[in-house]
Design a protein around this motif. Structure first.
Motif, mmCIF file in Angstrom:
data_model
loop_
_atom_site.group_PDB
_atom_site.id
_atom_site.type_symbol
_atom_site.label_atom_id
_atom_site.label_comp_id
_atom_site.label_asym_id
_atom_site.label_seq_id
_atom_site.Cartn_x
_atom_site.Cartn_y
_atom_site.Cartn_z
ATOM 1 N N THR A 149 78.650 -44.086 14.421
ATOM 2 C CA THR A 149 79.967 -43.606 13.999
ATOM 3 C C THR A 149 79.950 -43.349 12.499
ATOM 4 O OG1 THR A 149 80.767 -45.856 13.576
ATOM 5 C CG2 THR A 149 81.091 -44.970 15.794
ATOM 6 N N LYS A 158 72.615 -38.288 15.340
ATOM 7 C CA LYS A 158 73.536 -38.420 16.470
ATOM 8 C C LYS A 158 74.853 -37.695 16.202
ATOM 9 C CE LYS A 158 71.851 -40.813 19.916
ATOM 10 N NZ LYS A 158 71.899 -40.289 21.305
ATOM 11 N N LEU A 159 75.373 -37.845 14.995
ATOM 12 C CA LEU A 159 76.632 -37.188 14.653
ATOM 13 C C LEU A 159 76.473 -35.671 14.653
ATOM 14 C CD1 LEU A 159 77.935 -39.510 11.776
ATOM 15 C CD2 LEU A 159 78.802 -39.347 14.121
ATOM 16 N N ASP A 160 75.337 -35.195 14.130
ATOM 17 C CA ASP A 160 75.087 -33.743 14.155
ATOM 18 C C ASP A 160 74.963 -33.242 15.586
ATOM 19 O OD1 ASP A 160 75.117 -33.728 11.425
ATOM 20 O OD2 ASP A 160 72.932 -33.729 11.184
ATOM 21 N N GLU A 161 74.295 -34.040 16.419
ATOM 22 C CA GLU A 161 74.143 -33.657 17.824
ATOM 23 C C GLU A 161 75.503 -33.618 18.527
ATOM 24 O OE1 GLU A 161 71.973 -35.363 21.877
ATOM 25 O OE2 GLU A 161 71.410 -36.132 19.907
ATOM 26 N N ASN A 162 76.344 -34.615 18.253
ATOM 27 C CA ASN A 162 77.685 -34.633 18.854
ATOM 28 C C ASN A 162 78.525 -33.450 18.371
ATOM 29 O OD1 ASN A 162 77.029 -36.988 20.169
ATOM 30 N ND2 ASN A 162 77.976 -38.322 18.633
ATOM 31 N N GLU A 163 78.367 -33.109 17.097
ATOM 32 C CA GLU A 163 79.135 -31.979 16.550
ATOM 33 C C GLU A 163 78.692 -30.661 17.186
ATOM 34 O OE1 GLU A 163 80.228 -30.047 12.180
ATOM 35 O OE2 GLU A 163 79.055 -31.881 12.336
ATOM 36 N N ARG A 164 77.374 -30.512 17.377
ATOM 37 C CA ARG A 164 76.887 -29.302 18.040
ATOM 38 C C ARG A 164 77.370 -29.240 19.485
ATOM 39 N NH1 ARG A 164 72.157 -30.564 15.099
ATOM 40 N NH2 ARG A 164 71.289 -31.619 16.917
ATOM 41 N N SER A 165 77.344 -30.401 20.153
ATOM 42 C CA SER A 165 77.822 -30.425 21.545
ATOM 43 C C SER A 165 79.298 -30.059 21.618
ATOM 44 C CB SER A 165 77.600 -31.819 22.145
ATOM 45 O OG SER A 165 76.230 -32.150 22.158
ATOM 46 N N THR A 166 80.084 -30.554 20.679
ATOM 47 C CA THR A 166 81.517 -30.230 20.653
ATOM 48 C C THR A 166 81.732 -28.745 20.419
ATOM 49 O OG1 THR A 166 82.005 -32.439 19.796
ATOM 50 C CG2 THR A 166 83.707 -30.745 19.525
ATOM 51 N N ARG A 201 80.926 -26.898 23.579
ATOM 52 C CA ARG A 201 82.001 -27.022 24.576
ATOM 53 C C ARG A 201 83.199 -26.157 24.209
ATOM 54 N NH1 ARG A 201 80.410 -32.530 24.581
ATOM 55 N NH2 ARG A 201 82.071 -33.047 23.093
#
Length: 228
Positions: free
Chosen positions: A9, A189-197, A200
């Motif tokens: 986080t 992880k945060l960059d990966e989550n941002e790309r996934s968002t 989507r």
């Protein structure tokens, strides 16, 4: 070494970055302390070597004079002359803080200020060689006390250098690399989550656009005017 699991986080990332800054600052301070301790330790070791040579030479000279005195005087007379000393010495121990190391400081005080009180016998029935031997021991005593202070200081400083070295190594090879790995892991992880968002959102946008196009086409087929 296995990486400690962390919660990926932004709050945890901020906390780890602060800990990394603190660790880097502490590492620099400890390295500076270690280097300064090493410099002072080496100076003290050199002084200790010179002082030990001086003390050993003084004791050797005093022993030679005692041998001469023993050769001139008979053994009972020599023992009787040294049996009841008139002078006594008290040693005061204080401490001095050097780079967070409490090194001892020795100071001595004689019972009486008279210099001739080192002789516990009369001069009529003793040899002059005995006087020289006692005077030699008296003159070397301050250096012996200083040598004891110096050697104890060397021992304490060596222990502190070893402790500081271990702390520097722990920060340099364990804690700092671990913090850096955790920060890199959370950042990825945060960059990966941002790309996934973002992906989507793009898919939702494409779906909404596709539904709008299909709805307009259906309306046109039915002859319904569609407002743009």
């Amino acid at each position: 070494m296995a990486m400690t699991q962390v919660n990926p986080t932004r709050m945890e990332l901020t906390r780890l970055k602060k800990k990394l800054v603190t660790a880097l600052r502490g590492h620099k301070l400890l390295k500076d302390k270690r280097d300064e301790l090493m410099r002072r330790f080496l100076d003290l070791v050199r002084f200790n070597k010179e002082l030990r040579e001086k003390v050993e030479k003084g004791i050797e000279e005093a022993n030679k004079k005692f041998v001469l005195a023993a050769a001139v005087m008979n053994d009972p007379a020599l023992k009787t002359a040294l049996l009841a000393p008139k002078q006594s010495v008290s040693v005061n121990v204080s401490k001095q803080n050097v780079m967070s190391v409490e090194i001892p400081v020795f100071d001595y005080q004689t019972r009486t200020p008279a210099e001739n009180d080192i002789y516990s016998y009369g001069f009529a029935f003793t040899s002059g060689d005995l006087d020289d031997a006692v005077a030699s021991l008296n003159s070397v005593f301050p250096d012996m006390l200083k040598l004891a202070e110096c050697e104890k200081s060397c021992q304490l400083m060596a222990d502190e250098i070893e402790k500081t070295r271990r702390r520097v190594n722990a920060l340099e090879h364990v804690m700092i690399p671990e913090y850096q790995r955790q920060i890199k892991y959370i950042t990825m992880k945060l960059d990966e989550n941002e790309r996934s968002t973002q992906i989507r959102l793009m898919k939702v946008k494409d779906m909404m656009l596709k539904e709008a196009i299909e709805a307009r086409r259906a309306a046109e087929e039915k002859g319904i005017e569609v407002l743009t």
